[in-house]
Design an enzyme around this catalytic site. Structure first.
Site, PDB file in Angstrom:
ATOM      1  N   HIS A  80       0.817  -1.214   0.000  1.00  0.00           N
ATOM      2  CA  HIS A  80       0.000   0.000   0.000  1.00  0.00           C
ATOM      3  C   HIS A  80       0.850   1.263   0.000  1.00  0.00           C
ATOM      4  O   HIS A  80       0.346   2.340  -0.323  1.00  0.00           O
ATOM      5  CB  HIS A  80      -0.978   0.000   1.182  1.00  0.00           C
ATOM      6  CG  HIS A  80      -0.375   0.299   2.517  1.00  0.00           C
ATOM      7  ND1 HIS A  80       0.105  -0.675   3.354  1.00  0.00           N
ATOM      8  CD2 HIS A  80      -0.190   1.464   3.169  1.00  0.00           C
ATOM      9  CE1 HIS A  80       0.546  -0.121   4.470  1.00  0.00           C
ATOM     10  NE2 HIS A  80       0.395   1.175   4.381  1.00  0.00           N
ATOM     11  N   ASP A 132       0.151  -7.601   1.319  1.00  0.00           N
ATOM     12  CA  ASP A 132       0.618  -6.225   1.514  1.00  0.00           C
ATOM     13  C   ASP A 132       2.146  -6.145   1.489  1.00  0.00           C
ATOM     14  O   ASP A 132       2.750  -5.417   2.273  1.00  0.00           O
ATOM     15  CB  ASP A 132       0.076  -5.642   2.817  1.00  0.00           C
ATOM     16  CG  ASP A 132       0.227  -4.124   2.873  1.00  0.00           C
ATOM     17  OD1 ASP A 132       0.329  -3.501   1.801  1.00  0.00           O
ATOM     18  OD2 ASP A 132       0.277  -3.572   3.988  1.00  0.00           O
ATOM     19  N   GLY A 154       3.685   6.557   7.857  1.00  0.00           N
ATOM     20  CA  GLY A 154       5.086   6.756   7.481  1.00  0.00           C
ATOM     21  C   GLY A 154       5.963   5.619   7.969  1.00  0.00           C
ATOM     22  O   GLY A 154       7.018   5.356   7.407  1.00  0.00           O
ATOM     23  N   ASN A 155       5.524   4.921   9.039  1.00  0.00           N
ATOM     24  CA  ASN A 155       6.215   3.706   9.480  1.00  0.00           C
ATOM     25  C   ASN A 155       5.892   2.521   8.584  1.00  0.00           C
ATOM     26  O   ASN A 155       6.550   1.486   8.660  1.00  0.00           O
ATOM     27  CB  ASN A 155       5.816   3.337  10.916  1.00  0.00           C
ATOM     28  CG  ASN A 155       6.627   4.055  11.969  1.00  0.00           C
ATOM     29  OD1 ASN A 155       6.106   4.878  12.707  1.00  0.00           O
ATOM     30  ND2 ASN A 155       7.913   3.740  12.034  1.00  0.00           N
ATOM     31  N   SER A 156       4.871   2.663   7.749  1.00  0.00           N
ATOM     32  CA  SER A 156       4.454   1.571   6.875  1.00  0.00           C
ATOM     33  C   SER A 156       5.635   1.004   6.097  1.00  0.00           C
ATOM     34  O   SER A 156       6.363   1.749   5.446  1.00  0.00           O
ATOM     35  CB  SER A 156       3.409   2.063   5.868  1.00  0.00           C
ATOM     36  OG  SER A 156       2.315   2.640   6.515  1.00  0.00           O
ATOM     37  N   LEU A 198      -7.456 -23.587  -0.540  1.00  0.00           N
ATOM     38  CA  LEU A 198      -8.039 -24.838  -0.051  1.00  0.00           C
ATOM     39  C   LEU A 198      -9.530 -24.889  -0.329  1.00  0.00           C
ATOM     40  O   LEU A 198     -10.054 -25.926  -0.731  1.00  0.00           O
ATOM     41  CB  LEU A 198      -7.772 -25.001   1.450  1.00  0.00           C
ATOM     42  CG  LEU A 198      -8.342 -26.254   2.118  1.00  0.00           C
ATOM     43  CD1 LEU A 198      -7.775 -27.525   1.466  1.00  0.00           C
ATOM     44  CD2 LEU A 198      -8.054 -26.249   3.616  1.00  0.00           C
ATOM     45  N   GLY A 199     -10.230 -23.783  -0.113  1.00  0.00           N
ATOM     46  CA  GLY A 199     -11.647 -23.728  -0.432  1.00  0.00           C
ATOM     47  C   GLY A 199     -12.570 -24.032   0.727  1.00  0.00           C
ATOM     48  O   GLY A 199     -13.576 -24.736   0.553  1.00  0.00           O
ATOM     49  N   VAL A 200     -12.236 -23.519   1.906  1.00  0.00           N
ATOM     50  CA  VAL A 200     -13.105 -23.699   3.066  1.00  0.00           C
ATOM     51  C   VAL A 200     -13.291 -22.370   3.786  1.00  0.00           C
ATOM     52  O   VAL A 200     -12.443 -21.482   3.702  1.00  0.00           O
ATOM     53  CB  VAL A 200     -12.543 -24.725   4.077  1.00  0.00           C
ATOM     54  CG1 VAL A 200     -12.510 -26.112   3.487  1.00  0.00           C
ATOM     55  CG2 VAL A 200     -11.177 -24.299   4.581  1.00  0.00           C
TER      56      VAL A 200
END
Length: 481
Positions: A129, A159, A230-232, A287-289
């Protein structure tokens, strides 16, 4: 009236003279408490040793030069424009609770963030981001040199973004792991909060394995280290000076730090980095759950010895889970020999695997344990799906829609529907909100974006949307004439 201050002064003076001894003042008499008994060697040995904090000065001096400041210039589309600038309220590093503010035109973006060098040739890790909508990314080192960076790839789900600058022999961080990280252990963050470059903040690990309602499946490390916009993308160091995470999110009602921050485990970041560098894209195994927590009442109902595991609430038809034989009501207790204590452990462990890998599952079913095997499959990139769906409604409705993901269908208790990503124009005036689920349009089930487009195209003056918001359903008429 003049005697009382002198009595108090006498007591204070006596306290200063005596030092640590207990002092009691009564009238003009000072009474000293008896000294404590001598501490025996055995008692001294029984006292726990005090734990000194690590040498953060050394950690900063040794590894700080590998932390970089990142500035971004670009254009954010109208549908993505948000109220609070650099780090949007519902973006990763989100400030939960602050509403979006939609802007009817594109906006110029100037943002700041942090990152750290993982390869001396100029490979840098940061948050996805941070570089979202970037047309120009500038990296500034602690020696004040600046470089234009190339974004090798950015994965919105985890991210994580990987940058490359044209340099060599750069300082790098040393990577650790979250497996050995302990709750209560000292940690430190280095970054550029509010643009204040190379700022150091310290705290402790508050918890591990935190799952957030962002659909990422990331098992975050929670800390009380002060991090702010800004720490991102900056590193989280353990007490040995090893990077164990990337600072990504905070929980805040005000937009600033309130004692709760979250970091992406470095193991996941490394996996994403390796795939981006090798192929330019990231594989997210599927996986689909849909799973949920097992509380004491559910454990009693299923005959489990204790409330642990991931309770399967829904199985996607035709998915690897379906093919493996998983059923709603199963409790997944371990995968590939690793215990699944909470429901968040399952997606977190799957996130570290790749499509095609076998998933060995120990499952609790009807009072006994069974072993099942699933072969993980690739999942559709959520960002691409959202981008293509944003053009669904044209100018008539003013809605940007996308299909429900399998886990979202399970949470909403529906077989199909379209999530409202943005509401403007006629739909916004009618009361439709981002996050609403459109179940049908003029009585036609909203199974796909194409279905929605076709129904709206045939409509004349208005359409009736069946909306689900939380547990409530309501028809909303939208005038389009």
């Amino acid at each position: 009236m003049n005697r009382k201050p002198s009595r108090m002064l006498l007591a204070l003076v006596a306290a200063g003279v005596v030092g640590g001894a207990t002092v009691r003042a009564f009238d003009q008499h000072v009474v000293h408490a008896a000294p404590p008994p001598a501490v025996t060697a055995a008692a001294a040995a029984a006292e726990p040793a005090s734990i000194a904090p690590p040498n953060f000065t050394r950690i900063t001096q040794q590894w700080g030069p590998a932390v970089v400041n990142i500035t971004v210039d670009g254009v954010r589309k109208a549908a993505d424009a948000q109220q609070d600038g650099d780090d949007g309220p519902m973006d990763p590093f989100g400030f939960f609770g602050i509403p979006r503010q939609m802007v009817p035109h594109d906006q110029a973006v100037h943002g700041t963030g942090s990152g750290f060098i993982v390869d001396p040739s100029g490979v840098i890790l940061t948050n996805a981001h941070v570089v979202k909508d970037a047309q120009e990314v500038t990296v500034k080192l602690t020696d004040r040199r600046e470089f234009q960076a190339k974004v090798l790839g950015a994965d919105a789900r985890s991210d994580i973004a990987v940058l490359k600058i044209n340099a060599k022999d750069l300082p790098t961080v040393r990577l650790g792991n979250t497996r050995d990280l302990q709750v209560g252990e000292w940690v430190a963050a280095i970054g550029s909060p509010f643009g204040f470059e190379n700022s150091v903040t310290v705290g402790v690990v508050s918890a591990k394995g935190r799952m957030l309602p962002d659909g990422s499946g990331v098992n975050f490390v929670q800390t009380d280290v002060a991090v702010n916009p800004g720490n991102s993308g900056g590193p989280l160091f353990n007490s040995r000076g090893e990077v164990v995470g990337i600072n990504s999110q905070i929980y805040s009602r005000s937009g600033g730090y309130q004692g709760v921050s979250f970091a992406i485990p470095i193991e996941l970041a490394q996996r994403v980095q390796q795939q981006i560098v090798a192929t330019g894209k990231v594989d997210h195994p599927h996986l689909g759950v849909s799973v949920q927590e097992v509380n004491q009442a559910l454990a009693d109902s299923f005959g489990l010895p204790k409330p642990e595991g991931a309770l399967v609430a829904q199985v996607e038809k035709g998915s690897p889970a379906d093919k493996s034989g998983l059923k709603p009501g199963d409790v997944i207790q371990s995968v590939n020999g690793q215990a699944v204590t909470s429901s968040g452990d399952l997606p977190a462990q799957i996130a570290l695997m790749k499509s095609g890998d076998p998933l060995q599952m120990k499952v609790w079913r009807k009072g006994s344990a069974e072993n099942l095997t699933a072969k993980l499959a690739p999942s559709k990139d959520a960002k691409e799906a959202t981008a293509s769906a944003a053009q669904a409604s044209g100018g008539k409705l003013g809605l940007a829609l996308r299909p429900l993901q399998p886990d979202e269908r399970g949470q909403a208790g529906v077989d199909s529907g379209l999530v409202v990503e943005q509401a403007s124009g006629a739909a916004q005036r009618a009361g439709v909100q981002p996050g609403d689920v459109v179940l049908s349009i003029n009585g036609v089930a909203a199974k796909s974006v194409d279905d929605a487009r076709k129904v709206v195209a045939k409509a004349d003056k208005s359409v009736a949307l069946l909306i689900q918001r939380g547990d409530d359903r309501i028809f909303v008429p939208v005038r389009i004439g």
